[in-house]
Design an enzyme around this catalytic site. Structure first.
Site, PDB file in Angstrom:
ATOM      1  N   CYS A  94       0.842  -1.205   0.000  1.00  0.00           N
ATOM      2  CA  CYS A  94       0.000   0.000   0.000  1.00  0.00           C
ATOM      3  C   CYS A  94       0.872   1.249   0.000  1.00  0.00           C
ATOM      4  O   CYS A  94       0.598   2.212  -0.715  1.00  0.00           O
ATOM      5  CB  CYS A  94      -0.937  -0.015   1.211  1.00  0.00           C
ATOM      6  N   CYS A 191      -6.373  -3.654   7.172  1.00  0.00           N
ATOM      7  CA  CYS A 191      -7.602  -2.870   7.008  1.00  0.00           C
ATOM      8  C   CYS A 191      -8.701  -3.641   6.289  1.00  0.00           C
ATOM      9  O   CYS A 191      -9.886  -3.433   6.571  1.00  0.00           O
ATOM     10  CB  CYS A 191      -7.303  -1.553   6.291  1.00  0.00           C
TER      11      CYS A 191
END
Length: 350
Positions: A94, A191
């Site tokens: 990410c 997440c």
């Protein structure tokens, strides 16, 4: 203060850290613009918390729909890593592709001179006109390990306002700003897998099952059954499903045979590893050199000999290291705490 530019795009996650980063930057005279990435599984509450914090501090706020990019660059690599028997770190990807890739490009589109995040790390001058990624002042919060993929040329256009603070100080700033998320609890899980059940996510996301298979000992004797090799990782002890008079750990996985090998703790130690997708944050060296390395996020740095081999780097540990795991990051530091480079562990040497 870096350079002469004053306009900053701040990545806002809806949490206290990114909100405190905005507060601190505004106190330092920067013109801030907030941006929140809408990703796969992003709760509506996250977007609302970020929007509310930006509104409270009087800055514009953008929601960036990046679900497709996130699935391709982060979740897709995560799934393929587990299929190969690795234990990938999606936070690294990410950072590599989204935060310090797409967001930096968005910052330029919006006329911003810098990108800022709420990470706990520091970017300091190197004394020769360049910049170094360094550990946070609060070593207990340091996140430099997952930030190694930042392109070297972007260090001078990246800000980590919280790098010199503690978490308590960040919360105090958010309280002073009157932010509702000042005491918001930190996220502890990946997440897109908030319940922490990786195997269930993989099966749900791919629509495929990861079949049960044999658990074998170091001599190849079957000692139990696993419910899916993808759900286990090197060094794991709890939940393995093998009863033994002593402690038993996952030592290896073979996805082709669908077997998991277990053994005592001493079988977890490795003398070195090779890492791929290496990113240098200094001038790429041509000769081997001595440094310090972390092969896990919470590990203390260990002495290592770093051997550059083109696009890969071989790491020779001064002392055998525990549970070195393909898919995780190997990050090299100098004695001062500056990150020299890092990559993804590809092969482990016994």
């Amino acid at each position: 203060m870096k350079g002469t530019g004053r306009r900053v795009l701040v990545a806002m996650s809806g949490g206290v850290d990114s909100s405190a980063a905005v507060y601190l930057l505004r106190e330092q005279g920067y013109d801030c613009v907030g941006a929140t990435m809408e990703l796969y599984g992003t709760p509506a509450e996250t977007l609302e918390d970020a929007r509310a914090a930006a509104e409270r501090m009087g800055i514009p706020h953008h929601v960036l729909p990046l679900c497709r990019e996130f699935e391709a660059r982060v979740i897709g690599r995560f799934v393929e890593g587990y299929r190969r028997g690795e234990t990938p770190n999606p936070c690294v990807d990410c950072n590599r592709f989204l935060k310090f890739g797409l967001l930096h490009r968005k910052a330029r589109e919006l006329g911003c001179d810098y990108l800022a995040t709420g990470h706990y790390a520091r970017i300091l001058e190197d004394g020769a006109g360049g910049w170094r990624l360094c550990k946070a002042a609060d070593l207990g919060r340091d996140q430099s390990y997952v930030l190694y993929p930042i392109p070297r040329e972007l260090l001078g256009r990246t800000l980590f306002p919280l790098g010199g603070l503690t978490k308590a100080q960040a919360r105090e700033m958010a309280e002073r700003a009157g932010l509702a998320n000042a005491q918001k609890r930190d996220s502890q899980d990946i997440c897109f897998i908030p319940d922490g059940d990786y195997l269930a996510f993989l099966e749900r996301y791919t629509g495929q099952s990861f079949p049960a298979g044999d658990i074998v000992d170091l001599e190849g004797r079957v000692v139990g059954r696993h419910r899916g090799a993808a759900g286990l990782t090197i060094g794991q002890r709890r939940g393995v499903g093998v009863s033994s008079p002593g402690r038993i750990y996952v030592c290896a996985k073979c996805m082709e045979d669908n077997t998991v090998t277990v053994g005592p703790e001493e079988s977890l130690y490795s003398t070195g590893c090779a890492a791929r997708d290496w990113n240098w944050l200094v001038e790429p060296p041509e000769q081997p050199f001595a440094a310090l390395v972390k092969t896990r996020y919470r590990q203390r740095e260990q002495p290592v000999r770093v051997v550059p081999e083109g696009e890969r780097v071989r790491l020779e540990f001064a002392q055998p290291q525990r549970a070195v795991t393909p898919g995780q990051a190997a990050v090299v530091y100098d004695e001062s705490g500056a990150v020299l480079g890092g990559g993804t562990i590809a092969e482990v040497e016994e």
